[in-house]
Write an enzyme that holds these catalytic residues in place. Structure first.
Site, mmCIF file in Angstrom:
data_model
loop_
_atom_site.group_PDB
_atom_site.id
_atom_site.type_symbol
_atom_site.label_atom_id
_atom_site.label_comp_id
_atom_site.label_asym_id
_atom_site.label_seq_id
_atom_site.Cartn_x
_atom_site.Cartn_y
_atom_site.Cartn_z
ATOM 1 C CE1 TYR A 1 -3.900 2.070 0.814
ATOM 2 C CE2 TYR A 1 -2.651 3.044 2.454
ATOM 3 C CZ TYR A 1 -3.853 3.172 1.719
ATOM 4 O OH TYR A 1 -4.715 4.077 2.084
ATOM 5 N N GLY B 1 -1.747 0.644 22.882
ATOM 6 C CA GLY B 1 -2.883 1.626 22.511
ATOM 7 C C GLY B 1 -2.274 3.054 22.828
ATOM 8 C CD GLN C 1 5.299 10.669 16.647
ATOM 9 O OE1 GLN C 1 5.131 11.036 17.611
ATOM 10 N NE2 GLN C 1 6.784 10.875 16.074
ATOM 11 C CE LYS D 1 -3.634 4.665 -2.029
ATOM 12 N NZ LYS D 1 -4.726 5.176 -2.780
HETATM 13 P P1 NAD Z 1 -12.741 1.678 0.968
HETATM 14 O O1 NAD Z 1 -12.394 0.416 0.794
HETATM 15 O O2 NAD Z 1 -14.158 1.816 1.483
HETATM 16 O O3 NAD Z 1 -12.985 2.289 -0.686
HETATM 17 C C1 NAD Z 1 -12.222 1.938 -1.937
HETATM 18 C C2 NAD Z 1 -12.949 1.470 -2.964
HETATM 19 O O4 NAD Z 1 -12.226 1.082 -4.098
HETATM 20 C C3 NAD Z 1 -13.898 0.321 -2.883
HETATM 21 O O5 NAD Z 1 -15.199 0.536 -3.186
HETATM 22 C C4 NAD Z 1 -13.379 -1.112 -3.732
HETATM 23 O O6 NAD Z 1 -14.298 -1.779 -4.035
HETATM 24 C C5 NAD Z 1 -12.612 -0.065 -4.651
HETATM 25 N N1 NAD Z 1 -11.546 -0.445 -5.439
HETATM 26 C C6 NAD Z 1 -10.408 -1.102 -4.754
HETATM 27 N N2 NAD Z 1 -9.492 -1.885 -5.821
HETATM 28 C C7 NAD Z 1 -10.327 -1.589 -7.004
HETATM 29 C C8 NAD Z 1 -9.808 -1.827 -8.163
HETATM 30 N N3 NAD Z 1 -8.843 -2.382 -8.674
HETATM 31 N N4 NAD Z 1 -10.629 -1.381 -9.285
HETATM 32 C C9 NAD Z 1 -11.958 -0.934 -9.166
HETATM 33 N N5 NAD Z 1 -12.281 -0.395 -7.796
HETATM 34 C C10 NAD Z 1 -11.231 -0.785 -6.634
HETATM 35 O O7 NAD Z 1 -11.750 2.850 1.219
HETATM 36 P P2 NAD Z 1 -12.019 4.199 1.432
HETATM 37 O O8 NAD Z 1 -11.580 4.628 2.825
HETATM 38 O O9 NAD Z 1 -13.204 4.796 0.694
HETATM 39 O O10 NAD Z 1 -10.586 4.882 0.648
HETATM 40 C C11 NAD Z 1 -10.911 5.435 -0.643
HETATM 41 C C12 NAD Z 1 -9.446 5.971 -1.100
HETATM 42 O O11 NAD Z 1 -8.836 7.272 -0.131
HETATM 43 C C13 NAD Z 1 -8.381 4.780 -1.168
HETATM 44 O O12 NAD Z 1 -7.473 5.359 -2.402
HETATM 45 C C14 NAD Z 1 -7.442 5.307 -0.031
HETATM 46 O O13 NAD Z 1 -6.106 4.687 -0.197
HETATM 47 C C15 NAD Z 1 -7.485 6.696 0.130
HETATM 48 N N6 NAD Z 1 -7.426 6.766 1.760
HETATM 49 C C16 NAD Z 1 -8.451 6.548 2.510
HETATM 50 C C17 NAD Z 1 -8.405 7.057 3.749
HETATM 51 C C18 NAD Z 1 -9.338 7.051 4.932
HETATM 52 O O14 NAD Z 1 -9.186 7.412 6.071
HETATM 53 N N7 NAD Z 1 -10.481 6.589 4.529
HETATM 54 C C19 NAD Z 1 -6.916 7.417 4.369
HETATM 55 C C20 NAD Z 1 -5.869 7.666 3.320
HETATM 56 C C21 NAD Z 1 -6.119 7.393 2.105
#
Ligand code: NAD
Ligand code: UDP
Length: 318
Positions: free
Chosen positions: A148, A210, A279, A152
């Site tokens: 990951y 924790g 952290q 990224k």
């Molecule tokens: P999530 O797992 O709920 O959503 C990710 C979505 O991407 C899902 O609907 C999944 O089915 C889809 N997906 C995964 N691989 C795929 C592929 N190869 N083709 C098509 N669809 C695919 O996660 P989230 O929290 O909604 O995260 C969304 C984005 O934000 C991600 O890129 C994540 O890295 C980034 N992000 C989120 C957070 C957070 O705290 N929520 C923090 C940092 C980064």
């Protein structure tokens, strides 16, 4: 009317973004997802909207769209450590890297703007606190999280190469821990885990002692920042940190959730996953300056709204 494509649109962040853009603009929204961790249920209320289209597709493979696309939000990627690691790790890297290439090619072909959902994980186990965008990070390239984190990081590098080599209009945001409605109850991340455990009368599971920290942003404020970032002038490409700088230990979070739902529940301590950052807290000076954005929703209030959501979901299920 703009045509906006959102990958990862049935996931937590993506489904909130699809709904916000459908309800608050007159644009057409094309949601692309393979439902790997997302659920069509999350977008059921807009599924029949004439300005909304859902395409089931894995972004590891190129995507052909007949209509001209104006903007792409590339959010597709499993985001919970339990869903991106282990047997899913190679899929995760492919989604980050091949998915970025496919979406950047689509943006290039359409002369569209493209926003990448990057992450605070690019900082790894941070040696600079709070994390500023100029910090280059401390990632273990061979650890369990590398699929990951490095995926990224590679996506960010690809975005910048498409920008420099082909003039593609890019935007990169680094999202810090975000929580709220429409995160899958089985997602495995800490806020949804603690709330759902407490609602089911189970022990709250703290990994490690924790004392590790995180800073939690409520979903509506992230969505606002994402849309603001897309609207900035083309010369501002980021990366920009998006998160709430109020920092909590995981123990404090567990105690807060327990207090709200059932003070009699037990907390159990489990093994800390490897490379779990000690952290994390964003420096959001750049977001304040460029997006005129700053989170205002306190963890206490965001948790209340999130608990209401899970109460409804869990009641529906049992
Ligand atoms: P999530 O797992 O709920 O959503 C990710 C979505 O991407 C899902 O609907 C999944 O089915 C889809 N997906 C995964 N691989 C795929 C592929 N190869 N083709 C098509 N669809 C695919 O996660 P989230 O929290 O909604 O995260 C969304 C984005 O934000 C991600 O890129 C994540 O890295 C980034 N992000 C989120 C957070 C957070 O705290 N929520 C923090 C940092 C980064
Ligand atoms: N965590 C925890 N119990 C859980 C889930 C997570 O103690 O049931 C911890 C996890 O080890 C990490 C923090 O909470 O230190 C945040 O985890 P999450 O998976 O939400 O996101 P991360 O920031 O690690 O990607």
């Amino acid at each position: 009317m703009k045509k906006i494509l959102i990958t990862g649109g049935t996931g937590f962040v993506g489904s909130n973004l699809c709904k916000k853009l459908i309800y608050n603009t007159d644009n057409k929204i094309i949601c692309v997802d393979n439902n790997y961790t997302g659920r069509v249920d999350n977008i059921s209320e807009i599924m029949n909207n004439p300005r909304f289209e859902f395409i089931e597709h894995d972004i590891i493979y190129p995507l052909e769209i007949k209509e001209k696309i104006d903007e792409i939000y590339n959010l597709a990627c499993p985001a919970s450590p339990s869903s991106y690691q282990g047997e899913n790790s190679i899929f995760t890297t492919k989604t980050c890297v091949l998915g970025a290439i496919n979406m950047l090619d689509l943006a290039r072909k359409n002369n569209a703007k493209i926003l990448q959902a990057s992450t605070s994980e690019v900082y790894g186990e941070p040696l600079v606190h709070p994390q500023v965008e100029s910090y280059r990070g401390n990632v273990n390239s061979i650890g369990l999280r590398a699929c990951y984190d490095e995926g990224k990081r590679c996506a960010e590098s690809l975005f910048f190469d498409y920008y420099r080599n082909y003039g593609v209009k890019i935007k990169i945001i680094r999202i810090f821990n975000t929580y709220g409605p429409y995160m899958d109850p089985e997602d495995g991340r800490v806020v949804s885990n603690f709330i759902c455990q407490a609602l089911r009368g189970e022990d709250l599971t703290i990994y490690g002692d924790g004392l590790q920290t995180r800073s939690f942003c409520y979903i509506d404020e992230l969505i606002d920042a994402i849309i603001r970032m897309m609207g900035t002038e083309d010369s501002f490409v980021g990366p920009v940190n998006i998160g709430n700088p109020e920092e909590f230990t995981i123990k404090e979070l567990a105690e807060l959730v327990r207090e709200k739902i059932n003070p009699n529940l037990k907390i159990s301590y489990e093994i800390l996953p490897s490379d779990d950052p000690t952290q994390r807290k964003p420096d959001i000076t750049l977001a304040k300056e460029k997006l005129n954005w700053e989170p205002k929703i306190k963890l206490n209030d965001g948790l209340n709204k999130t608990i209401e959501y899970y109460e409804r979901i869990i009641r529906k299920k049992f």
